[in-house]
Design a protein around this motif. Structure first.
Motif, PDB file in Angstrom:
ATOM      1  N   ALA A  39       1.054  -1.092  -0.009  1.00  0.00           N
ATOM      2  CA  ALA A  39       0.094  -0.053  -0.245  1.00  0.00           C
ATOM      3  C   ALA A  39       1.020   0.972   0.061  1.00  0.00           C
ATOM      4  O   ALA A  39       0.452   2.191  -0.773  1.00  0.00           O
ATOM      5  N   ARG A  40       1.858   1.092   0.867  1.00  0.00           N
ATOM      6  CA  ARG A  40       2.602   2.353   0.739  1.00  0.00           C
ATOM      7  C   ARG A  40       3.514   2.465  -0.624  1.00  0.00           C
ATOM      8  O   ARG A  40       3.875   3.685  -1.053  1.00  0.00           O
TER       9      ARG A  40
ATOM     10  N   ALA B 210       2.396   1.772  -3.421  1.00  0.00           N
ATOM     11  CA  ALA B 210       1.303   2.109  -4.380  1.00  0.00           C
ATOM     12  C   ALA B 210       1.322   3.629  -4.366  1.00  0.00           C
ATOM     13  O   ALA B 210       1.344   4.611  -5.461  1.00  0.00           O
ATOM     14  N   GLY B 211       1.448   4.475  -3.163  1.00  0.00           N
ATOM     15  CA  GLY B 211       1.420   5.958  -3.232  1.00  0.00           C
ATOM     16  C   GLY B 211       2.819   6.354  -3.470  1.00  0.00           C
ATOM     17  O   GLY B 211       2.833   7.580  -4.433  1.00  0.00           O
ATOM     18  N   GLY B 212       3.815   5.701  -3.567  1.00  0.00           N
ATOM     19  CA  GLY B 212       5.227   6.253  -3.940  1.00  0.00           C
ATOM     20  C   GLY B 212       5.238   6.164  -5.597  1.00  0.00           C
ATOM     21  O   GLY B 212       5.587   6.999  -6.404  1.00  0.00           O
ATOM     22  N   TRP B 213       4.466   4.935  -6.159  1.00  0.00           N
ATOM     23  CA  TRP B 213       4.360   4.623  -7.550  1.00  0.00           C
ATOM     24  C   TRP B 213       3.673   5.897  -8.094  1.00  0.00           C
ATOM     25  O   TRP B 213       4.121   6.432  -9.193  1.00  0.00           O
ATOM     26  N   ARG B 214       2.637   6.224  -7.564  1.00  0.00           N
ATOM     27  CA  ARG B 214       1.425   7.264  -8.243  1.00  0.00           C
ATOM     28  C   ARG B 214       2.308   8.524  -8.111  1.00  0.00           C
ATOM     29  O   ARG B 214       2.062   9.589  -9.082  1.00  0.00           O
ATOM     30  N   LYS B 215       3.331   8.894  -7.441  1.00  0.00           N
ATOM     31  CA  LYS B 215       3.886  10.068  -7.356  1.00  0.00           C
ATOM     32  C   LYS B 215       5.181  10.112  -8.193  1.00  0.00           C
ATOM     33  O   LYS B 215       5.438  11.115  -8.796  1.00  0.00           O
ATOM     34  N   HIS B 216       5.861   9.108  -8.158  1.00  0.00           N
ATOM     35  CA  HIS B 216       7.231   9.111  -8.662  1.00  0.00           C
ATOM     36  C   HIS B 216       7.374   8.079  -9.818  1.00  0.00           C
ATOM     37  O   HIS B 216       8.498   8.159 -10.249  1.00  0.00           O
TER      38      HIS B 216
END
Length: 537
Positions: free
Chosen positions: A325-326, A328-334
């Motif tokens: 889950a964490r 996924a957030g990093g992937w969407r940003k970078h």
């Protein structure tokens, strides 16, 4: 509905063809695809391949099965195939592998004139936008973005070192001057632009940007039931769209791009194929072409998996799901991190014996546990090492189960039906035992799934009990010049005017590696053939 070209199947080849042919504003193109546009997060996020391959989400996966395989203890193998624009390039591990140059030279020797390595390399380069730039073997201006993995797991480097421990040297480019060695795969993933870190399927690379063209019509959720033939010529197709049946006509050509299973199925449903088989199902024979559905072969894959005491691998437990889950957030940003991983990060091409002139084995190293195509779930953190024999001798068939287009065909890849394949898979299993037990992987090695005593008999028994496809079926509409060939070297169906087949089914023989990049190359060449024929060249 009438167009110049009608393409049946929007997978890797169909997506390329539709985009390339519609570059000419003076011609009209219709692409017919049974699935949807494949733009959702499940397709775009590379790590979610784990949710697509098992086939529970049927919107993106045909989830087919083989007939019982005597060589695999009578088991029915699972055959995931992509459904939707981009086809299997929308559900694969994104690995960019061309195979060995000698594969294409063999094609030419087998009658596929004009398909030697020197003929094919320019089209690989045409398709490719490699982040490393252009060179003698790579292109940097094509639609298909090919890049290095940005942040692979540490265990993937340990796998490379484990291969080194058994004599397999590092290799930074499996598509470079020498295929042999161990390394990280390059992947078909956006490395530049607004989609950075997302899957670069054939549809995302070629077709989605082209869908606003007024001369391109894309019919999704529309399945071709039959090719329409008149006076020995293909003139269109009957297409089922929900409860409607459409007649889609082609002024110039019908192009079948439904894959190694779908293309021979559609030809046979239309009366093109082995006459006795068609007659047995009450299908009128329009062209007795005995090679349709023959020559089916695939890479058989054997896996060793371990749980891991370390947490820097994938696990479907509370901690592992939280890390995902964490990520996924990093992937969407970078566009980086675990969610950008192809999961099959590492690989190797090896020779099963010093006498082999080129690699005859391929490995995929996955940073999670893979069991029965991820249909059997494990909560533990873990990893899996896969190995397959690259050039199988056995040949199977594809046949119709029914004249009903919605009935899945009978798929028989004849796994281990040839004794030479059995012997090579045993050697592959021995190699896999050595690499997975090598010292560099020790920090990640917990409990082994399906342990055995390591004897040749135990290895072979485990292969028969668990091995299955690594998703590379080809050959069922083979190109060539002999009587068994289905298409000629320009991919035109023998005996029927205005009809071609363009996809992995035309390969005379499997390439020594993954099949997506070669399929895209075939479609690039086919588009050039069609343009030349249109101009009278």
């Amino acid at each position: 509905m009438q167009f110049d070209y009608v393409i049946l199947g929007g997978g890797s080849a169909g997506a390329v063809l539709a985009a390339r042919l519609s570059e000419d504003a003076d011609i009209s193109v219709c692409l017919v695809e049974a699935g949807d546009e494949a733009r959702d997060i499940l397709v775009r996020a590379p790590a979610l391949v784990a949710a697509l391959v098992p086939g529970y989400l049927r919107a993106h996966n045909w989830a087919l099965h083989t007939v019982p395989q005597p060589g695999l203890n009578g088991r029915r193998g699972f055959q995931p195939r992509g459904r939707g624009l981009g086809g299997s390039s929308a559900i694969n591990a994104m690995l960019y592998v061309r195979g060995h140059p000698s594969d294409y030279d063999r094609w030419a020797e087998m009658g596929a004139t004009g398909w030697a390595w020197g003929d094919c390399l320019p089209w690989f380069k045409t398709s490719e936008r490699n982040m490393r730039g252009a060179c003698a073997l790579h292109g940097d201006a094509g639609p298909l973005q090919v890049g290095d993995q940005r942040r692979p797991r540490k265990i993937s480097q340990a796998f490379i070192e484990a291969c080194g421990a058994v004599g397999c040297a590092p290799n930074e480019d499996f598509n470079g001057p020498d295929q042999e060695g161990a390394g990280l795969y390059q992947v078909t993933q956006f490395w530049d632009g607004p989609h950075k870190g997302e899957r670069c399927s054939a549809a995302a690379a070629y077709l989605h940007p082209a869908m606003q063209r007024p001369n391109l019509t894309v019919l999704t959720r529309s399945r071709a039931d039959k090719i329409l033939l008149e006076d020995g010529r293909a003139v269109g197709a009957l297409v089922r769209q929900g409860r409607k049946r459409l007649r889609v006509e082609a002024r110039a050509e019908v192009i079948v791009s439904a894959g190694a299973f779908g293309s021979p199925q559609l030809l046979m449903l239309s009366g093109i194929g082995p006459g006795a088989h068609l007659q047995s199902l009450g299908i009128a024979v329009r062209n007795n072409l005995p090679g349709v559905g023959e020559n089916l072969h695939d890479h058989l894959d054997y896996i060793i998996s371990y749980t891991s005491p370390r947490r820097d691998v994938v696990g479907l437990n509370p901690g592992g799901l939280m890390r995902l889950a964490r990520a996924a957030g990093g992937w969407r940003k970078h566009g980086e991190g675990l969610f950008a991983s192809p999961m099959a990060e590492g690989g190797a091409f090896l020779r099963s014996s010093p006498q082999e002139p080129i690699p005859d084995l391929q490995m995929h190293f996955v940073v999670g546990i893979v069991d029965q195509h991820m249909r059997k779930m494990h909560t533990a953190n873990g990893w899996s090492a896969h190995i397959c024999a690259l050039r199988p001798h056995g040949r199977g068939t594809l046949r119709l189960a029914s004249r009903n287009p919605r009935k899945a065909p009978l798929i028989d890849p004849a796994f281990l039906a040839d004794a030479r394949d059995e012997a090579l898979m045993l050697r592959a299993g021995q190699v896999l035992e050595k690499i997975t037990s090598a010292a560099p992987l020790a920090p990640w090695r917990g409990e082994r799934l399906y342990p055995h005593d390591g004897s040749d008999a135990a290895i072979m028994a485990d292969i028969r009990a668990r091995a299955d496809t690594v998703y590379h079926p080809v050959g069922t509409c083979r190109m060539g010049t002999d009587e068994q060939a289905v298409v000629d070297p320009k991919l035109r169906v023998r005996g029927i005017a205005g009809l071609r087949v363009v996809d992995a089914s035309v390969m005379p023989q499997l390439v020594s590696g993954n099949t997506n990049a070669p399929t895209i190359m075939i479609a690039e060449r086919a588009a050039a053939f069609i343009r030349a024929d249109r101009k009278g060249g």
